[in-house]
Motif scaffolding. Structure first.
Motif, mmCIF file in Angstrom:
data_model
loop_
_atom_site.group_PDB
_atom_site.id
_atom_site.type_symbol
_atom_site.label_atom_id
_atom_site.label_comp_id
_atom_site.label_asym_id
_atom_site.label_seq_id
_atom_site.Cartn_x
_atom_site.Cartn_y
_atom_site.Cartn_z
ATOM 1 N N ASN A 99 -67.956 -14.068 32.275
ATOM 2 C CA ASN A 99 -67.130 -13.510 33.342
ATOM 3 C C ASN A 99 -66.207 -12.413 32.817
ATOM 4 O OD1 ASN A 99 -65.744 -13.355 35.917
ATOM 5 N ND2 ASN A 99 -64.087 -14.488 34.937
ATOM 6 N N ILE A 100 -65.589 -12.644 31.668
ATOM 7 C CA ILE A 100 -64.700 -11.627 31.085
ATOM 8 C C ILE A 100 -65.473 -10.339 30.821
ATOM 9 C CG2 ILE A 100 -63.347 -11.006 29.042
ATOM 10 C CD1 ILE A 100 -62.468 -13.908 28.852
ATOM 11 N N GLY A 112 -68.007 -9.550 37.828
ATOM 12 C CA GLY A 112 -67.623 -10.880 37.360
ATOM 13 C C GLY A 112 -68.019 -11.963 38.334
ATOM 14 N N GLY A 113 -67.783 -11.736 39.618
ATOM 15 C CA GLY A 113 -68.141 -12.723 40.622
ATOM 16 C C GLY A 113 -69.640 -12.930 40.696
ATOM 17 N N TYR A 119 -74.821 -17.423 37.043
ATOM 18 C CA TYR A 119 -74.802 -18.407 35.963
ATOM 19 C C TYR A 119 -74.802 -19.832 36.530
ATOM 20 C CZ TYR A 119 -73.294 -20.622 31.573
ATOM 21 O OH TYR A 119 -73.204 -21.419 30.462
ATOM 22 N N LEU A 120 -73.966 -20.082 37.516
ATOM 23 C CA LEU A 120 -73.879 -21.425 38.096
ATOM 24 C C LEU A 120 -75.183 -21.810 38.784
ATOM 25 C CD1 LEU A 120 -70.248 -21.362 39.558
ATOM 26 C CD2 LEU A 120 -71.060 -22.674 37.585
ATOM 27 N N ALA A 132 -68.317 -20.651 46.766
ATOM 28 C CA ALA A 132 -67.061 -21.320 47.136
ATOM 29 C C ALA A 132 -66.237 -21.655 45.904
ATOM 30 C CB ALA A 132 -67.360 -22.591 47.935
ATOM 31 N N ALA A 133 -66.878 -22.180 44.860
ATOM 32 C CA ALA A 133 -66.154 -22.578 43.650
ATOM 33 C C ALA A 133 -65.478 -21.389 42.989
ATOM 34 C CB ALA A 133 -67.114 -23.255 42.663
ATOM 35 N N THR A 134 -66.211 -20.285 42.830
ATOM 36 C CA THR A 134 -65.623 -19.109 42.174
ATOM 37 C C THR A 134 -64.559 -18.459 43.053
ATOM 38 O OG1 THR A 134 -67.457 -17.750 43.027
ATOM 39 C CG2 THR A 134 -67.691 -18.654 40.809
#
Length: 351
Positions: A99-100, A112-113, A119-120, A132-134
């Protein structure tokens, strides 16, 4: 688990030329920001202060870095647990660096999003739930930053003489309201967003940009994932109070550690640090970075940081602390993120 071919379809553009180009743009803009700070103090030669690499400083930096990265992983980990998603902490920890990297080579952190969701999904989380989580993780940080920014703008004497703040103070207030309002609609009235998105897809179909089959597919997919997103937020609110509380607490620790790096470097250089002032200046800097159009707010963040801290630090130390702040909070994580991403692609056989 998601189909690997489907995971590949959602993979951010990781072509070598594109990544190199975006990385070079990030480096150049960051260099211009630091150069702009240096030009403000042309009579001072830049020399390194070895107090920044004393064993006491390095030990403190290592401890703060560990807290910074771990709390960043935990805030998403506990958000996922509140959503009844089980994913190993080590996988979430790797995601921190991915993400970084992507957040800082794409304008306004847009990559990043996408990278987080991709990835998830590769680790078994459905698209709506991953989104939703991010989003929830981002909103928790936004609430802290956007809530504190007006307070520091009104109370910090160090910002009273900042020309940029006095000129755009009203605009900042509007942006805070608009940003929080958008997220409120996104979370509380998700269904309202289906209509405009559906209208955009219909328009693209009418212009011939989407074929009939593709248009029907995306109309269905948008509705399904938006409803899943809405449901996931409801699950989070009704989820384990322990996991919800830990996600909020982890976010607070993450932000506090992020905002503490300049104070640590300034203290190492022998200055009498007003910790609350340094925190406040970083909160405002981070707030402005949310709206910077350059990759990772490069150039803008360095220039703003230098302007804010110029009344605290000597000319030579101002440049050193600016560079140190960016190296520790961004550049180091980007290098690790690039390595982790390449390993992830190789491990999954998608490189």
């Amino acid at each position: 688990m998601p189909d690997p071919r489907q995971a590949r379809d959602n993979l951010p553009d990781t072509s070598a030329k594109r990544l190199v180009g975006l990385s070079l743009l990030f480096i150049c803009l960051s260099g211009l920001g630091i150069w702009a700070i240096y030009l403000q103090v042309p009579d001072t030669s830049l020399t390194f202060d070895f107090r920044l690499v004393s064993w006491q400083t390095l030990l403190a930096v290592a401890g703060l870095l560990g807290t910074y990265y771990l709390s960043d992983a935990l805030r998403l980990y506990y958000t996922l647990k509140a959503l009844d998603q089980q994913i190993a902490l080590k996988e979430v920890f790797r995601l921190v660096f991915v993400n970084i990297f992507f957040s800082n080579i794409t304008p306004m952190a847009t990559g990043g999003g996408v990278a987080q969701i991709w990835y998830l999904r590769r680790h078994g989380v459905r698209l709506g739930t991953a989104t939703a989580a991010t989003t929830i993780r981002t909103i928790l940080a936004v609430i802290f930053i956007f809530g504190l920014t007006p307070i520091f703008l009104l109370t910090l004497d160090h910002l009273n003489n900042q020309t940029i703040i006095s000129r755009v103070g009203g605009l900042l207030a509007v942006m805070i309201i608009a940003y929080l309002s958008f997220f409120a609609i996104l979370l509380l009235r998700t269904r309202l967003l289906i209509l405009p998105i559906s209208a955009v897809l219909r328009r693209a179909h009418s212009l011939g940009l989407l074929k009939e089959a593709r248009h029907r597919h995306w109309q269905y997919k948008v509705r399904r994932e938006m409803l899943r997103f809405s449901h996931s937020f409801s699950v989070y609110m009704r989820g384990s109070k322990r996991n919800v509380l830990l996600s909020i607490l982890s976010t607070f620790v993450f932000l506090l550690s992020l905002f503490s790096f300049p104070a640590l470097l300034i203290f190492a250089l022998g200055y009498d640090v007003d910790y609350l002032v340094t925190i406040g200046l970083l909160v405002v800097t981070t707030f402005v970075m949310y709206f910077a159009p350059t990759p990772g707010a490069s150039g803008i963040s360095e220039g703003l940081f230098g302007s804010f801290f110029s009344t605290i630090l000597g000319a030579n130390h101002l440049v050193l602390v600016t560079i140190g702040w960016r190296v520790l909070t961004i550049y180091l994580g980007m290098v690790v993120g690039l390595l982790v991403m390449q390993r992830e692609l190789s491990r999954k056989g998608l490189s």
